[in-house]
Design a protein around this motif. Structure first.
Motif, PDB file in Angstrom:
ATOM      1  N   HIS A 193       0.827  -1.221   0.000  1.00 21.09           N
ATOM      2  CA  HIS A 193       0.000   0.000   0.000  1.00 21.09           C
ATOM      3  C   HIS A 193       0.859   1.268   0.000  1.00 21.09           C
ATOM      4  O   HIS A 193       0.439   2.294   0.537  1.00 21.09           O
ATOM      5  N   HIS A 286      -7.421 -12.341   4.316  1.00 16.69           N
ATOM      6  CA  HIS A 286      -8.240 -11.791   3.233  1.00 16.69           C
ATOM      7  C   HIS A 286      -9.567 -12.527   3.078  1.00 16.69           C
ATOM      8  O   HIS A 286     -10.059 -12.723   1.974  1.00 16.69           O
ATOM      9  N   HIS A 289     -11.943  -9.093   3.400  1.00 19.89           N
ATOM     10  CA  HIS A 289     -11.823  -8.079   2.345  1.00 19.89           C
ATOM     11  C   HIS A 289     -10.929  -8.655   1.262  1.00 19.89           C
ATOM     12  O   HIS A 289     -10.205  -9.619   1.494  1.00 19.89           O
TER      13      HIS A 289
END
Ligand SMILES: [Zn+2]
Length: 406
Positions: A193, A286, A289
């Motif tokens: 990210h 995960h 999401h």
């Protein structure tokens, strides 16, 4: 002039539990090499996600499953390119045709005209001229302050959500978590990210609830979730999608039952297939999401062209090296600052911390002074051809890329 730094950010210790292993990874990535560490780091992508009601889901903090040899990335691109039977398309940056003098002038006088730049690796990079994901019908922000991506990331995310809603106009919103910080760089609690190309977003659930919630056989809206994932694969430049194996199984079963081509499904799913490089991969954490990584071809190509001029004109700060620290019971920011020889403020900055409270088990990025100051040479990315189902690859119309402009 925005202040940001281009990292030779060696994550010496992506996981505190295996320092030897991560140190080897760090040593394997000389500054200037291709982004070979993103997958290893991605597997350590943590999932301490704030939900809309303020609670956090502390799932797996560290996961080396799927960790590959650092040199795999080059093979990855060539395999992906050949898997679809089509040649990789070199992304064309609008900066490619400009002279060095042109670019130097743009950096000096009108940096916004460079467009979005994804600088460096997703686990050690920066974002320049990032675009904040807007509000929109079809999605809801969980933390808009950390929803900055490249123009392509934002365009493609919107495109995939809209494609899903064209098919299912009555869809509830998806809940959007982190993309990147405004200028990229470390974004706690993630390893990746950092470069405007990673997105955390909810599944479609029945009933849909704000935030991230575990998808199960009972609540997963397979029809809409598959429509979204399918649109990402067929209509965007997606590099990979992280989905828990259990959720992959449900989506795969649904996709096959709804008539998708089995050979194509085998290519894109990791679960239940032998594809050497599936797009949809398992990573722990995960199930509540999915994590999307886009290539952002133009933002990467433009970054490769422009970064040395940014560095030359001082837009790039000296690189910062980080190590990862898992907070133990009783540790405070003051204790950590003393131990690592940095200031409390520096740790706060590196982790987007507003206060001084830190919970045990939280993973912090600790900046280390004295790291190398030369910016790495970035190479233009190699983007594999999209992997399309048979009926779409037969028509083989290349999908339109979004413009690189701001
Ligand atoms: Zn993520």
């Amino acid at each position: 002039m925005p202040r940001w730094s281009l990292g030779i950010v060696l994550l010496l210790g992506a996981c505190a539990t295996s320092p030897a292993r991560t140190a080897r990874h760090g040593a394997g990535h000389p500054p200037g090499g291709p982004d070979t560490s993103s997958r290893a780091a991605e597997s350590a992508d943590t999932s301490l996600h704030a939900t809309a009601d303020g609670q956090t889901d502390d799932l797996e903090a560290c996961d080396h499953e799927g960790e590959d040899d650092p040199d795999d990335e080059v093979d990855d691109t060539s395999e992906q390119a050949s898997a679809g039977g089509a040649r990789a398309q070199p992304p064309v940056s609008p900066l490619a045709a400009l002279t060095d003098a042109d670019i130097e002038r743009m950096v000096r006088e009108d940096p916004a005209s460079l467009g979005s730049l994804s600088l460096g690796a997703t686990n050690a990079g920066r974002l320049f001229n990032g675009v904040q994901m807007p509000e929109g019908e079809g999605w809801s922000h969980i933390s808009p302050a950390f929803a900055w991506g490249t123009q392509e990331t934002v365009d493609y995310l919107v495109r995939a959500i809209r494609a899903t809603r064209r098919k299912h106009p009555d869809s509830p919103p998806l809940y959007l978590g982190h993309i990147s910080a405004k200028h990229g760089g470390p974004l706690s609690p993630h390893v990746s990210h950092q470069a405007g190309r990673d997105v955390d977003i909810s599944y479609y659930l029945t009933p849909q609830k704000p935030g991230f919630h575990r998808a199960t056989a009972q609540n997963l809206d397979r029809e809409r979730s598959w429509a979204f994932v399918r649109a990402l694969i067929t209509e965007t430049d997606v590099e990979m999608i992280l989905i828990d194996s259990g959720v992959q199984r449900l989506l795969r079963e649904y996709a096959l039952a709804s008539g998708e081509d089995p050979a194509w499904i085998d290519q894109v799913f990791q679960y239940g297939s032998r594809s050497p490089r599936p797009i949809i991969r398992h990573a722990r954490g995960h199930a509540n999401h999915l994590h999307i990584r886009f290539f952002s071809p133009i933002a990467q190509a433009s970054a490769a062209r422009a970064h040395r001029f940014l560095a030359k004109q001082g837009v790039v700060q000296p690189a910062v090296k980080y190590i990862r620290h898992v907070v133990k019971n009783g540790q405070t920011l003051g204790i950590l600052a003393k131990r690592y020889g940095v200031t409390v403020e520096a740790i706060q900055r590196a982790n987007n911390l507003k206060g001084t409270f830190i919970k045990a088990k939280r993973i912090l990025n600790i900046p280390r002074p004295g790291a190398a100051a030369e910016p790495p040479a970035l190479r233009p990315p190699v983007i594999p051809a999209r992997r399309l189902p048979p009926e779409q690859s037969a028509s083989s119309a290349p999908a339109r890329r979004p413009s690189a402009g701001g």
